[in-house]
Design an enzyme around this catalytic site. Sequence first.
Site, PDB file in Angstrom:
ATOM      1  N   PHE A   1       0.834  -1.210   0.000  1.00  0.00           N
ATOM      2  CA  PHE A   1       0.000   0.000   0.000  1.00  0.00           C
ATOM      3  C   PHE A   1       0.867   1.258   0.000  1.00  0.00           C
ATOM      4  CE2 PHE A   1      -1.862  -3.389   2.633  1.00  0.00           C
ATOM      5  CZ  PHE A   1      -2.908  -3.755   1.811  1.00  0.00           C
TER       6      PHE A   1
ATOM      7  N   GLY B   1      -0.803  -6.177  -6.815  1.00  0.00           N
ATOM      8  CA  GLY B   1      -2.100  -6.816  -6.598  1.00  0.00           C
ATOM      9  C   GLY B   1      -3.247  -6.334  -7.453  1.00  0.00           C
TER      10      GLY B   1
ATOM     11  N   ILE C   1     -12.267   2.180 -18.460  1.00  0.00           N
ATOM     12  CA  ILE C   1     -12.031   1.046 -17.565  1.00  0.00           C
ATOM     13  C   ILE C   1     -11.514  -0.119 -18.411  1.00  0.00           C
ATOM     14  CG2 ILE C   1     -13.042  -0.535 -15.902  1.00  0.00           C
ATOM     15  CD1 ILE C   1     -12.883   2.435 -15.015  1.00  0.00           C
TER      16      ILE C   1
ATOM     17  N   ASN D   1     -10.456  -3.208 -17.394  1.00  0.00           N
ATOM     18  CA  ASN D   1     -10.982  -4.514 -16.979  1.00  0.00           C
ATOM     19  C   ASN D   1     -11.996  -4.290 -15.869  1.00  0.00           C
ATOM     20  OD1 ASN D   1     -11.332  -7.052 -15.589  1.00  0.00           O
ATOM     21  ND2 ASN D   1      -9.458  -7.789 -16.552  1.00  0.00           N
TER      22      ASN D   1
ATOM     23  N   GLN E   1     -10.191  -3.450  -7.289  1.00  0.00           N
ATOM     24  CA  GLN E   1      -9.518  -2.269  -6.749  1.00  0.00           C
ATOM     25  C   GLN E   1     -10.446  -1.486  -5.833  1.00  0.00           C
ATOM     26  OE1 GLN E   1      -6.265  -1.615  -6.757  1.00  0.00           O
ATOM     27  NE2 GLN E   1      -5.888  -0.337  -8.532  1.00  0.00           N
TER      28      GLN E   1
ATOM     29  N   GLY F   1      -6.485   6.911 -13.026  1.00  0.00           N
ATOM     30  CA  GLY F   1      -6.221   5.947 -11.961  1.00  0.00           C
ATOM     31  C   GLY F   1      -7.419   5.655 -11.080  1.00  0.00           C
TER      32      GLY F   1
ATOM     33  N   GLU G   1      -6.130   4.931  -5.730  1.00  0.00           N
ATOM     34  CA  GLU G   1      -6.229   5.845  -4.587  1.00  0.00           C
ATOM     35  C   GLU G   1      -7.668   6.274  -4.311  1.00  0.00           C
ATOM     36  OE1 GLU G   1      -3.337   5.749  -3.437  1.00  0.00           O
ATOM     37  OE2 GLU G   1      -2.119   5.433  -5.214  1.00  0.00           O
TER      38      GLU G   1
END
Length: 753
Positions: free
Chosen positions: A253, A480, A644, A646, A653, A717, A720
């Site tokens: 993280f 991940g 997007i 996937n 996520q 992104g 976050e």
Amino acid sequence: MSEQLQKSQSGAIGEPMNRVDGRLKVTGAAKYSAEYELPNLVHAVLVGSTIAKGSIKNIETRQAERAPGVLAVITHLNSPKVPGFAERDHPAEPPTAGQPLRVFHDNKVVFNDQPIAVVVADTLERARYAASLVKAQYDQDKHQTNLEANLGQGYLPAQAKKNPKSPLADYQRGEADAYKNGATKLEAEYVIPSEMHNPMELQSIIAHWEAPDRLTVYDKTQAVIGTQRAFAKDWGIPEANVKVIATFVGGAFGNGLHNWPHETAAIIAAKKVGRPVKLVLTREQMFTMVGYRPYTWQKIGMSATPDGKLTAITHESVGQTSTYEQFTESTLQQTRMMYTAPNVTTRYRIASLDVSTPVWMRGPGEATGAFALESAMDEMAHALNLDPLEFRLRNYTDTDPDNGKPWSTKYLKECFQMGAERIGWSNRKQQPGSVKSGEWLVGYGMGVGTFGAHRGSAKMKAILTKKGTVVLQSATTDIGPGTGTAMVQIAATTLGLPPEKITFQLGNSTFPTAPSQGGSSTVNTVGAAVQDACIALREKLHQLAAATPNGQVFSAAKPEDIVIMEGHLSLANDKLAKAAYSDLLRQNNEAEVEVTIESKPGGSDRDKYSMYSYSVHFVQVHVQPLTGEVRVKKVISCADAGTIVNQKTAGNQMMGGAVGGIGMALTEGAVIDDRYGRYVTKDLADYHVPVHADAPNMEFAFVNKPDPHVNALGTKGIGEIAIIGMAPAIANAVFNATGKRIRELPITPDKLI
């Protein structure tokens, strides 16, 4: 196979394709940093200090050295010297200005559990036993580990002093502290305790000096190239002589974005004993040696007109750092740009304590700042007797108030609408405690998150093999989120190949350069490089095919019309036109067709627009009034994150961020005993992370509209924004259920009874 399943595995951008490395992980075939087997491998265990500040007066190692299987006990008295340590007389680059800890460099102690020795033995058990025999005596100094007792010692970071335009510098838009003159105003303080990095995989490293000037490390890191450069600088050897392997990373993280003392300790130990050395931190050491979200105090002053228009916000923050480094983060950025307040003042300070250095943690800074800002927005809405969603809509921004630029794209209103409908926001009552489910009080809350849509530079290699498969290589890592899967989908879409024909190789410093995996920028950066490399490969194949004996038909076509088939190239509109790979490779005098490109953010778009991703989290909670137990019953998270790639991994996520936000709001908080500067919560029995029973029904929705200004893929992104805004959404829901406003996290039952 059903039609739906076939579609889900087509590999096209936007499809919910299964993870390309999923089978390796669930079968145990994936190899993590501590799992490599090298000849003559030995084991290392660290010994930590038992004081928070002072110096080592004497360290007794003879008993440990005589223990069975021990090869070396290394301290500041006998450690091989690290050449780069002597050169570090100048501050490191931001955001950790100062002097990174130089392990075994001298006898100074600057935090509790600082490594003061490393024991190397032929087995882990023997190393662990011998480490228990090392004893130290200290000259102890008075320490300070309590942030709130030292708020007055907060100071402007070096970066802000050097550059008045730094995001960390004091900021003023309009009149300073104008909230004090507002019609309706509030003033409140918010506290977030230290939150510790506890991914499944412990921090680990295998260090191997293959020659006096050639080092290979198998390291848990989010920054393969950054780690390579750091170790090359430390040891005064060429970067090419340092090889870093991080093929699989078992969760991170932000704890893998900094180089830590245990890594250098392992390299020192390998140098000392002349054998490969494995060092794996214990769970307890994860609390002291690999960073954490810093304990942060915040104060917000806010004012608004009676009809719900913000007139001013003042947001102040003091976060803790160590005495030897200045760690900083963007705690106040969201306050500057999210709402239309004409008067905004921010002041950011850090306070040096006798603790280890904090580090980025998911949603770094913004997640902390959003807790205060979004809680205050809810408080102000309640004071104005306005629905919190309506209050945000009345202060919605169509341009960035921080710099006056238009947004590249912003679909936050669409997020509001999707989330409100799904959570049943119309069931929310303005009066707290009005809704019940049996004995439980029911509350609804929301919180907004944002994070910059960053894109960096990356190189990418694309190889077409004689079998007609494509291999992509990049030094990026995957902590991940499914990086390899997203990259395969981007390549499959660009090349028109099925995903099983494409392999994405990563996590190796010998591969083309890529930035660290952090800051929600990997798909924006590395994904753009995959697309560019595949386009370049098509163009090269087009040129080679045009040069074959039957190449006239190819020369008249466009590169995007090239179809990669089994054993040959063809054209989308003429499958009879063929160019055999064997001919292409023979005339190219190569066994494979290969291209390497560098992909960079280009054009003037980045100067013209303000680029962010956005999220809104809607939460329903149940609170037991007698016991103070809080149960998060439903989460709806909606994101504007561009294209997007996937749907499945993007949902993963968002789910991970939601669970992290539940931990932030309800369970997580490190407790330090200030008498000794020592953490009381130093394992997963005492430091509570959310478990399956804490994870409610969660739904995720994406606007899925491209942002063409970030990159050609239109991606922004997710990592976050998945957590930013979740903690205040839960806190606001708790208030709506109980009428109790909790401003210090975590929200534990004792604060509600």
